[in-house]
Design a protein around this motif. Structure first.
Motif, short mmCIF file in Angstrom:
data_model
loop_
_atom_site.label_atom_id
_atom_site.label_comp_id
_atom_site.label_asym_id
_atom_site.label_seq_id
_atom_site.Cartn_x
_atom_site.Cartn_y
_atom_site.Cartn_z
N ASP A 1 92.85 116.33 107.49
CA ASP A 1 93.20 117.64 106.95
C ASP A 1 92.70 118.70 107.94
O ASP A 1 91.52 118.76 108.26
CB ASP A 1 92.54 117.83 105.59
CG ASP A 1 92.98 119.13 104.93
OD1 ASP A 1 94.08 119.58 105.24
OD2 ASP A 1 92.19 119.67 104.13
N ARG B 1 81.20 124.75 101.47
CA ARG B 1 81.74 125.45 102.65
C ARG B 1 80.93 125.10 103.89
O ARG B 1 81.47 124.96 104.97
CB ARG B 1 81.74 126.96 102.43
CG ARG B 1 82.95 127.42 101.67
CD ARG B 1 83.16 128.89 101.84
NE ARG B 1 82.36 129.62 100.85
CZ ARG B 1 82.09 130.90 100.92
NH1 ARG B 1 82.52 131.60 101.92
NH2 ARG B 1 81.39 131.49 99.99
N ASP C 1 82.11 121.78 105.08
CA ASP C 1 83.41 121.86 105.76
C ASP C 1 83.23 122.39 107.18
O ASP C 1 83.88 121.93 108.11
CB ASP C 1 84.37 122.76 104.98
CG ASP C 1 84.92 122.09 103.73
OD1 ASP C 1 85.45 122.82 102.89
OD2 ASP C 1 84.82 120.84 103.64
N GLY D 1 87.97 124.84 112.44
CA GLY D 1 89.02 123.92 112.03
C GLY D 1 90.18 123.83 112.98
O GLY D 1 91.20 123.28 112.66
N THR E 1 92.24 122.69 108.73
CA THR E 1 92.18 124.01 108.10
C THR E 1 92.29 125.05 109.20
O THR E 1 91.49 125.09 110.13
CB THR E 1 90.84 124.19 107.35
OG1 THR E 1 90.68 123.12 106.43
CG2 THR E 1 90.78 125.51 106.64
N TRP E 2 93.30 125.89 109.07
CA TRP E 2 93.51 126.93 110.06
C TRP E 2 92.93 128.23 109.52
O TRP E 2 93.10 128.57 108.35
CB TRP E 2 95.00 127.11 110.35
CG TRP E 2 95.61 125.90 110.99
CD1 TRP E 2 96.25 124.89 110.38
CD2 TRP E 2 95.61 125.60 112.38
NE1 TRP E 2 96.65 123.95 111.28
CE2 TRP E 2 96.26 124.37 112.55
CE3 TRP E 2 95.10 126.23 113.51
CZ2 TRP E 2 96.43 123.77 113.77
CZ3 TRP E 2 95.29 125.63 114.73
CH2 TRP E 2 95.94 124.41 114.85
N LEU E 3 92.29 128.97 110.37
CA LEU E 3 91.73 130.27 110.00
C LEU E 3 92.58 131.35 110.61
O LEU E 3 93.02 131.24 111.75
CB LEU E 3 90.29 130.39 110.49
CG LEU E 3 89.28 129.41 109.92
CD1 LEU E 3 87.92 129.64 110.56
CD2 LEU E 3 89.19 129.53 108.42
N ASP F 1 84.12 120.41 110.70
CA ASP F 1 85.07 120.94 111.68
C ASP F 1 84.41 121.12 113.04
O ASP F 1 85.06 121.48 114.00
CB ASP F 1 85.62 122.29 111.22
CG ASP F 1 86.55 122.16 110.02
OD1 ASP F 1 86.74 123.19 109.37
OD2 ASP F 1 87.06 121.06 109.78
#
Length: 158
Positions: free
Chosen positions: A114, A143, A146, A155, A116-118, A150
């Motif tokens: 998975d 958080r 996570d 991420g 996660t794009w910021l 990353d």
């Protein structure tokens, strides 16, 4: 004693005017240059010609040696250009994404399931002071976990 005088030559008989050859009119002749001066001028001219030829040969020798040096430098430039092109090809091959992914997986890195794009507008919340662990601005354990998973890189995938 006196020597006897030779007999007087017979007087010439004058020719009549019709029989006399006509003479060209007299003219002033310029003074003759002495032969020594002519030889000197010829000798100096010959030496000058040979000196000019020797100088021309020296100049041509210098030009040829300079051209040889230019050819040598040109061949070194050609060789360096060829080597540079080979190195540029090698850099391009080493920078290819496929090679980087292959090297990363070989070193033990795994592709995350998975991602996660910021977005650039979102800023991470500043860390809370040590005494306020449950305040609004402090990251929760979820958080923080996570972010650690990353690699702290937001991420993004490299």
């Amino acid at each position: 004693m006196t020597a006897p005088r030779p007999a007087a030559a017979a007087p010439r008989r004058a020719r009549p005017a019709e029989e006399r050859p006509s003479r060209p009119p007299l003219r002033i002749v310029p003074p003759q240059v002495p032969r020594g001066r002519v030889r000197l001028v010829l000798t100096l001219s010959t030496v000058l010609v040979f000196a000019v030829l020797l100088l021309a040969a020296a100049v041509h020798t210098t030009i040829v040696s300079g051209q040889r040096e230019l050819d040598r430098v040109d061949s070194r430039i050609t060789e360096a250009t060829r080597q540079n092109q080979g190195l540029q090809l090698q850099v391009a091959e080493l920078q290819s994404p496929e090679r980087i992914v292959e090297a990363a997986t070989r070193d033990g890195m795994v592709v995350p399931e998975d991602v996660t794009w910021l977005s650039p507008g979102e800023a991470p919340a500043p860390p809370a002071p040590a005494g306020e662990a449950g305040s609004e601005g402090a990251p929760t354990d979820e958080r923080a976990a996570d972010g650690a998973a990353d690699g702290g890189a937001g991420g993004s995938q490299g």
